[in-house]
Design a protein around this motif. Structure first.
Motif, short mmCIF file in Angstrom:
data_model
loop_
_atom_site.label_atom_id
_atom_site.label_comp_id
_atom_site.label_asym_id
_atom_site.label_seq_id
_atom_site.Cartn_x
_atom_site.Cartn_y
_atom_site.Cartn_z
N LYS A 1 4.33 2.56 7.91
CA LYS A 1 3.56 1.54 8.63
C LYS A 1 3.91 0.11 8.20
O LYS A 1 3.40 -0.85 8.79
N GLU B 1 0.72 3.47 3.10
CA GLU B 1 1.30 2.86 4.30
C GLU B 1 2.82 2.87 4.23
O GLU B 1 3.50 3.04 5.25
N ASP C 1 0.85 -1.18 0.00
CA ASP C 1 0.00 0.00 0.00
C ASP C 1 0.89 1.23 0.00
O ASP C 1 1.68 1.44 0.92
#
Length: 485
Positions: free
Chosen positions: A424, A419, A416
């Motif tokens: 993340k 992200e 992603d």
């Protein structure tokens, strides 16, 4: 000091090149300089695209003791060989090898004309391919050395110390048969030089551990002593010139040993300088008179040696040693085998046949072992065995191809972009995703070739400035997080 990510390194190199051009070829017009800068930076005129290649971890889980038990070797006597070649191993702990390293030793020590006796190692970058061919080579020499007569305590004859400028073979005081037990063939002098430091450290380590001294020599255009062995006449200008160069190397070694530097730094620096006291034969004349146990050269020089009379003793003495006992085995190592294709490959194949014939051997003789490394051969492809048979002249079934067993790359889903930009995604997931992006179906599951940064960015994040930003974020996190892939 922080580590640069590839994108920043390229930017700095590009800046340095531009500064050089603008300094050396100054223009009086700032606008003209700016336009030239733009032109030079278009289409990668200075630098090509960055390529990323995953270095897969290879676990060392093969017991050396069990390997020796299977191959009839004495693990206790030969353990010093492994420690000398792999100084990072901890003394006293059980020795563990990587799968392809153990496979190379087991294949090379098969007796007679057993199938799969000639190992070809095709594992990835950083997998220990070099150790995979030095291990069987040095182990065989160490085992043979148990039968050698005890070496003379006074060591080599240092003829370069002779003020009269008279050549005297440095191993003239030895009683054992001098012969090339192993010949290591590289495609270029640059690769020869790259390997010499590693061999110097290994042989030096063996001597320090009390094993019977082995001798090795680099025979290339850079080696001292062109032409035939000079006559034993005093005041030879040629001999004295080479003696002066060897004496200078001795002085450099003494200075390094006296310097107050870290021990590991001293070892690394000393490995860059050849020393007769550590088993290296530094002059062609010495190798012509008494061939080294390990001869390192390139195919071009080997071809020339086979045609010149004054190098005949190297091959004559090796042939005599082979004829002394059917248990004496000549090892031929060919590094970077994948470089020998087409016309160049045919030429080298003929040189190998010429060499074997000169030694009184055939390619399928029980007294010869081939060891090779390659970046592209596949064990499951029939054409690979056909190529090996055509190159070396030995039967297809005599070759064992091992790609090793790298740690598995976990399949990952799509990353992603948001992200990744916000940090993340874990380092481990990023590393496996990047490695998977390098995977190509046609090279097999264990092949992760170098792939351009632009292609990886497109594959992982698509196009645009945010995709490039995400790739920078990925590289930063991998660099700082110490990824294992």
């Amino acid at each position: 000091m922080s580590t640069l990510i590839p994108q920043d390194l390229v930017a700095r190199l590009n800046e340095a090149y531009l500064k050089y051009v603008n300094t050396s070829y100054w223009l009086d017009s700032p606008s003209a300089i700016a336009e030239r800068d733009l032109l030079l930076q278009e289409s990668s005129r200075f630098l090509s695209d960055v390529f990323i290649e995953p270095v897969l971890p290879y676990e060392a889980n093969e017991s050396f003791d069990e390997l020796c038990a299977r191959t009839g070797l004495d693990a206790a006597k030969l353990a010093p060989v492994v420690h000398a070649l792999m100084p990072w191993l901890k003394p006293g702990e059980p020795i563990k090898l990587r799968q392809h390293q153990a496979a190379a030793v087991e294949a090379s020590f098969k007796t007679g004309l057993a199938p799969k006796r000639n190992p070809v190692i095709t594992s990835g970058t950083g997998s220990g391919k070099t150790e995979a061919f030095w291990l069987p080579t040095l182990l065989r020499l160490a085992r043979e050395s148990e039968a050698w007569p005890e070496s003379e305590a006074r060591g080599p004859i240092r003829w370069w110390d002779n003020p009269n400028g008279v050549f005297d073979p440095m191993r003239g005081n030895e009683t054992r048969s001098a012969a090339v037990r192993a010949l290591v063939l590289y495609p270029t002098n640059a690769l020869v030089e790259d390997q010499m430091s590693r061999l110097r450290r290994a042989v030096s380590g063996l001597r320090e551990q009390g094993l019977e001294p082995m001798w090795f020599g680099r025979y290339t255009s850079a080696t001292h002593g062109t032409g035939p062995i000079p006559p034993a006449a005093p005041q030879s200008e040629k001999v004295q010139r080479i003696a002066d160069e060897l004496l200078q190397a001795d002085r450099d070694i003494r200075k390094l040993r006296e310097q107050d530097i870290a021990p590991e730094t001293r070892v690394e620096l000393l490995s860059q300088i050849g020393s007769a006291d550590q088993g290296e034969m530094l002059c062609r004349w010495d190798m012509q008179a008494t061939p080294p146990d390990i001869l390192i050269t390139n195919y071009s020089m080997l071809n020339i040696m086979l045609m010149r009379e004054y190098e005949d003793p190297i091959f004559d003495k090796t042939q005599a040693w082979l004829a002394d006992s059917p248990h004496n085995v000549f090892t031929l190592v060919v590094d970077e085998l994948h470089l020998y294709r087409g016309t160049a490959g045919s030429e080298v194949a003929m040189i190998i046949r010429k060499l074997l014939a000169r030694l009184g051997l055939s390619p399928d003789s029980p007294q010869v072992r081939f060891i090779a490394t390659s970046a592209s051969l596949e064990a499951t492809v029939q054409d690979s065995h056909k190529y090996l048979s055509g190159f070396f002249g030995a039967p297809q079934e005599s070759f064992m191809i091992s790609a090793g067993q790298p740690e598995a790359i976990r399949e990952t889903g799509s990353l992603d972009l948001d992200e990744v930009l916000t940090g993340k995604v874990s380092v481990d997931e990023l590393a496996h995703a990047l490695a998977n992006a390098c995977r190509t179906d046609d090279l097999g599951s264990n092949r992760f070739p170098a792939t351009s940064l632009s292609a990886l960015t497109l594959k992982l994040f698509g196009e645009g400035s945010r995709a490039e930003e995400a790739m920078r974020s990925l590289m930063n996190k991998l660099t700082q997080g110490g990824a294992s892939v």
